[in-house]
Design a protein around this motif. Structure first.
Motif: not given
Length: 918
Positions: A425-440, A505-515
């Protein structure tokens, strides 16, 4: 804090009950309060302030003035406010003091001010006006003054604050920021300086009084120095005064010593005369005593003869009491028989009681012995039945331990399976969070790129805004600018563009952390799944599920556990019987022996009781009186008669002896006095008394001189000691006065040649600087970057107070000037910005209070179209998030720009009504 519902009854211009549902205005944004002049727009804020604090928002409106003049006499006056604070609904109801018609009869009665606060959690409401006000202050963190400054932006009041001088602004800030304690400190320092100056003057005066109080010896050698110091008074030298006092004390001490020597000589002479007079008085006293003794001898001789005759008669009477003694002895001997009879009765009674008790114990013991024998037989049979349980328990315990280890391993495998599910479940949530941060991040980056293109396109328009007619263009140099480039409406400012770029820039950093987080979650899932597969292959059979294996193993373990507990209980019972049976058998044997002894004791007591009865009957036949009391009364009568004879003999003998002894004492004293008078000659008493009078007169004279000298010495020593202490105290007091005065001058801004800044003004300056920083954030927006408020650091001259004067910086021409030079519209924008900055600072200093609603009152009519747009933009920024801002105004343009409105209208019959337009 955001009002949601306001109910007014007979309050201000509202004659009846008026209910205003403020929740219809929403939770954020702007709304307009408009209507007829004098209809009661500001009264709405007065009602809110009165409901919370029992006072109106303005100082000119007292609480007892709020009763509506249009209301019917029987209509009650009150305000009820429902408001949200930190997500919870509160209700406060309050009425002012007013007169109403009596419920019974005619006339008016005074309705006292009252209030009630209802909490959302169901606890008991707070009642009474003052208690409710204290509860509101504790809840919101604001008192009435702070609430009026924070929640109500009154244009006229803050325009006055904008143009105020240092003294006027200091009085306003004293209430807002609570700097009165610094003013108190300044006043205390001034008072302490005055007190210490007065203390120094008092010490100087005390020294002058001490010099004047010196008495000294007549003809002192320092008469000239003494007169000089007395003439100087409070300006006399303390050291010289101390030297004078020391010299005068030394002279008086010498004079006192001489007087003491003369008094001792007179005392010795007077003592000799006293001794001789004492001997004369003693001889006269001896003559008087001799005469008295002779009289007593003549009186006592016949008395002594009568006392002797009385004694001889009493002695003869007492000689016949020997027969009474014999009778008393015989009677006392018979009394012992009565005592023996009482002892026999008591012993017989005790024996019968003991016999009854022993017979009861013997019967109880026989019954207990029979019951215990039957119980021992039952326990012996039970021990044989339980012997086999111990052997079976050992086998069952070993089998259960093996089954328990297998069950623990299966439970650990179940926990590992649960960890695998959680990791998935955590793996699926992390992947979904990464997709959202990448889109944002991609959306923000695209928006930043578009805004950057708009900013670059609008630079010509920004440059054209700074052009002035007659001033050369910085690009082409032309002094005339007929067609300046327009500024696109949607063009961003450089600050907004930079903020958007930082957001990208902050959004790019958050997307990297989510990845990275998604990768770590996938790696952990793989490790847990591999570990589960290895352990399941060992513990589970082919085709067997983990749940089935757990259920089967747990069932087997529970069955064996029940059987083991049964066997343990049986084995414990067997062990207990093995331990207790021998002991109980011994106790039964002891009880049987005790029972036999008890039966023998019963027999012995029967025999003893019979013997006591025979002894009592024999004794009763030998006694003379019926009872011991009669025998004692007869014996006591004989004894009292014998005692009377003996007492009479002793009393007469003592009286004769005392009289004879007194007669002998007087005869001896008379012989002694006669001998003493023959041996002592009679002295000349009159000459001795004359000499004594002369010596006493001289003694009084010397005593007066010594007392006068001692008084002078005591006074001068006191003055000397006081001068010694005052000299040091004066030096210390003058030093302390010097540094306290310097501290007071510093705190009160009265240092000569220095800037006139008081301590309170200095603290207020720091608070004012924080207010100006917050105010300039909005003024720069409302003035298009032209104006910035600045606190003036220096006064106009050295005699004026400084620190709170206000200037404005014009960034268009780089000048700095007084805020009083601003136009009406510019002054409104500056005052509004100052009010908003002051509101922000008060909220911050009040401990992070939450205020979700504000009111801005009038002043917009002095603004042009562009300034009005800038002011509304600033108010819009203020209402961003979760804040609702109400604008009180008559300006028609605001009615067109602000859709949500609270319209206050006058009724033709008097009073006002409210309508909400959304």
């Amino acid at each position: 804090m955001r009002p949601t519902k306001l109910t007014l009854s007979a309050f201000g211009p509202y004659a009846g009950e008026t209910v205003i549902n403020l929740s219809r205005l929403g939770s954020s944004g702007l709304y307009l309060i408009t209507g007829d002049t004098g209809a009661g727009k500001t009264t709405l804020f007065d009602a809110i302030t009165f409901a919370l604090y029992g006072e109106a928002s303005g100082a000119a409106r007292e609480a007892d003035m709020l009763r509506s003049k249009y209301a019917a006499p029987g209509t009650p006056t009150y305000v009820e406010l429902e408001f949200l604070y930190r997500g919870k609904q509160y209700t406060v109801r309050r009425n002012p003091e007013y007169e109403r018609p009596k419920v019974r009869g005619e006339g008016m009665v005074l309705e006292r001010a009252d209030a009630t606060l209802i909490f959302p959690d169901g606890r008991a409401p707070v009642t009474k006006a003052r208690e409710v006000t204290r509860a509101i202050v504790a809840l919101t963190g604001l008192d009435r003054s702070q609430f009026s400054q924070v929640a109500m932006i009154a244009q006229g009041a803050f325009l006055k604050l904008l143009h105020a001088k240092t003294e006027e602004r200091s009085k306003i800030f004293r209430d807002l920021f609570g700097t009165g304690r610094y003013q108190t400190l300044q006043e205390q320092l001034r008072a302490e300086t005055r007190r210490r100056a007065e203390n120094c003057a008092a010490l100087h005066s005390a020294m002058a009084q001490g010099i004047a109080a010196l008495r000294g010896a007549p003809g002192t050698s320092m008469e000239e120095e003494w007169n000089t110091l007395r003439a100087q008074g409070e300006h006399a030298d303390p050291s010289a005064a101390l030297v004078l006092a020391e010299h005068l004390v030394e002279e008086l001490e010498a004079r006192a010593a001489a007087g003491e020597t003369a008094a001792e000589a007179v005392e010795e002479q007077l003592a000799a005369v006293h001794q001789m007079l004492g001997r004369a008085e003693a001889r006269e006293e001896a003559v008087r005593a001799l005469n008295k003794a002779r009289l007593e001898i003549a009186r006592l001789e016949p008395v002594q003869l009568r006392c002797r005759e009385d004694y001889e008669q009493a002695r003869r009477e007492n000689e016949g009491s020997e027969a009474l003694a014999v009778q008393i002895a015989a009677a006392e001997g018979r009394l012992e028989e009565y005592a023996r009879l009482a002892a026999l009765d008591a012993e017989r009674e005790q024996t019968l009681l003991l016999l009854a008790e022993q017979e009861k114990q013997s019967a109880d013991g026989r019954r207990a012995q029979e019951a215990e024998a039957a119980h021992l037989a039952e326990l012996t049979a039970r021990r044989k039945e339980l012997h086999a349980a111990a052997v079976e328990l050992e086998r069952e315990t070993a089998a259960q331990e093996t089954l328990h280890r297998h069950l623990q391993e299966l439970q650990e495998l179940a926990e590992l399976e649960h960890d695998c599910c959680s990791a998935q479940e955590q793996c699926a949530a992390a992947q979904e969070a990464y997709v959202q941060e990448r889109s944002s991040a991609e959306a923000v980056r695209g928006r930043a790129q578009r805004q950057e293109r708009l900013f670059l396109d609008a630079q010509a328009g920004l440059l054209a805004q700074s052009l002035q007619e007659g001033v050369p263009c910085p690009v082409c140099g032309a002094p005339h600018h007929p067609v300046p480039a327009p500024l696109p409406e949607a063009a961003p400012t450089q600050a907004a563009l930079q903020a958007l770029q930082k957001e990208a820039a902050a959004a790019e950093r958050l997307a990297g952390e989510a990845s990275l987080a998604a990768g770590r979650a996938a790696e952990r899932l793989e490790q847990l799944q591999a570990q589960y597969a290895r352990r399941a292959g060992v513990l589970l059979q082919v085709g067997e599920t983990l749940e089935c294996a757990l259920t089967q193993t747990r069932t087997q373990w529970e069955e064996r556990e029940r059987r083991r507990m049964e066997l343990e209980a049986q084995a414990a019972e067997h062990k207990r019987l093995e331990e207790t049976l021998p002991q109980q058998e011994r106790m039964w044997e002891q009880r049987r022996n005790a029972q036999q002894a008890l039966e023998q004791e019963v027999l012995r007591l029967h025999l003893a009781a019979q013997q006591l009865e025979r002894d009592r009957s024999a004794l009763v036949q030998t006694l003379e009186f019926d009872s011991q009391a009669e025998a004692q009364q007869y014996t006591e009568g004989l004894r009292q008669k014998k005692e009377r004879f003996a007492r009479r003999e002793e009393e007469t003998r003592q009286a004769w002896k005392a009289c004879r002894r007194e007669l002998e004492e007087h005869e001896t004293r008379a012989r002694t006095l006669e001998t003493q008078l023959r041996e002592t000659p009679a002295p000349e008493r009159k000459a001795l008394e004359a000499e004594q009078a002369a010596l006493q007169a001289r003694q009084r004279e010397l005593r007066e001189e010594r007392e006068h000298t001692a008084a002078c010495l005591l006074a001068d020593r006191s003055v000397r000691d006081a001068l010694a202490g005052q000299t040091g105290a004066l030096a210390k007091a003058e030093r302390e006065w010097s540094w306290v005065k310097a501290l007071s001058d510093t705190a009160n801004g009265t240092l000569s040649g220095k800037e006139k800044i008081m301590l309170e003004t200095y603290v207020q300056s720091a608070c004012f600087d924080r207010v100006l920083r917050r105010s300039n954030l909005r003024l720069m927006v409302m003035s298009g970057g032209q104006y910035e408020l600045k606190r003036r650091r220096t006064a106009d001259n050295q005699r004026s107070r400084s620190g709170l004067e206000l200037d404005v910086i014009d960034h268009y021409n780089g000048s700095e000037r007084s805020v009083k030079t601003l136009s009406g519209g510019e002054s409104f924008k500056a005052a509004l910005a100052l009010a908003l900055g002051l509101s922000d600072e008060i909220q911050s200093s009040a401990g992070g209070i939450q205020l979700d609603a504000m009111f801005v009152d009038e002043g917009f009519g002095s603004l042009d179209e562009e300034s009005l747009q800038q002011a509304l933009r600033a108010l819009g920024d203020l209402s961003a998030g979760n804040r609702l801002v109400g604008v009180i105004s008559h300006v028609a343009e605001l009615k067109e720009r602000i859709e949500r409105q609270v319209i206050v209208k006058k009724d033709g019959s008097g009073g006002s009504r409210v309508e909400i337009v959304v």
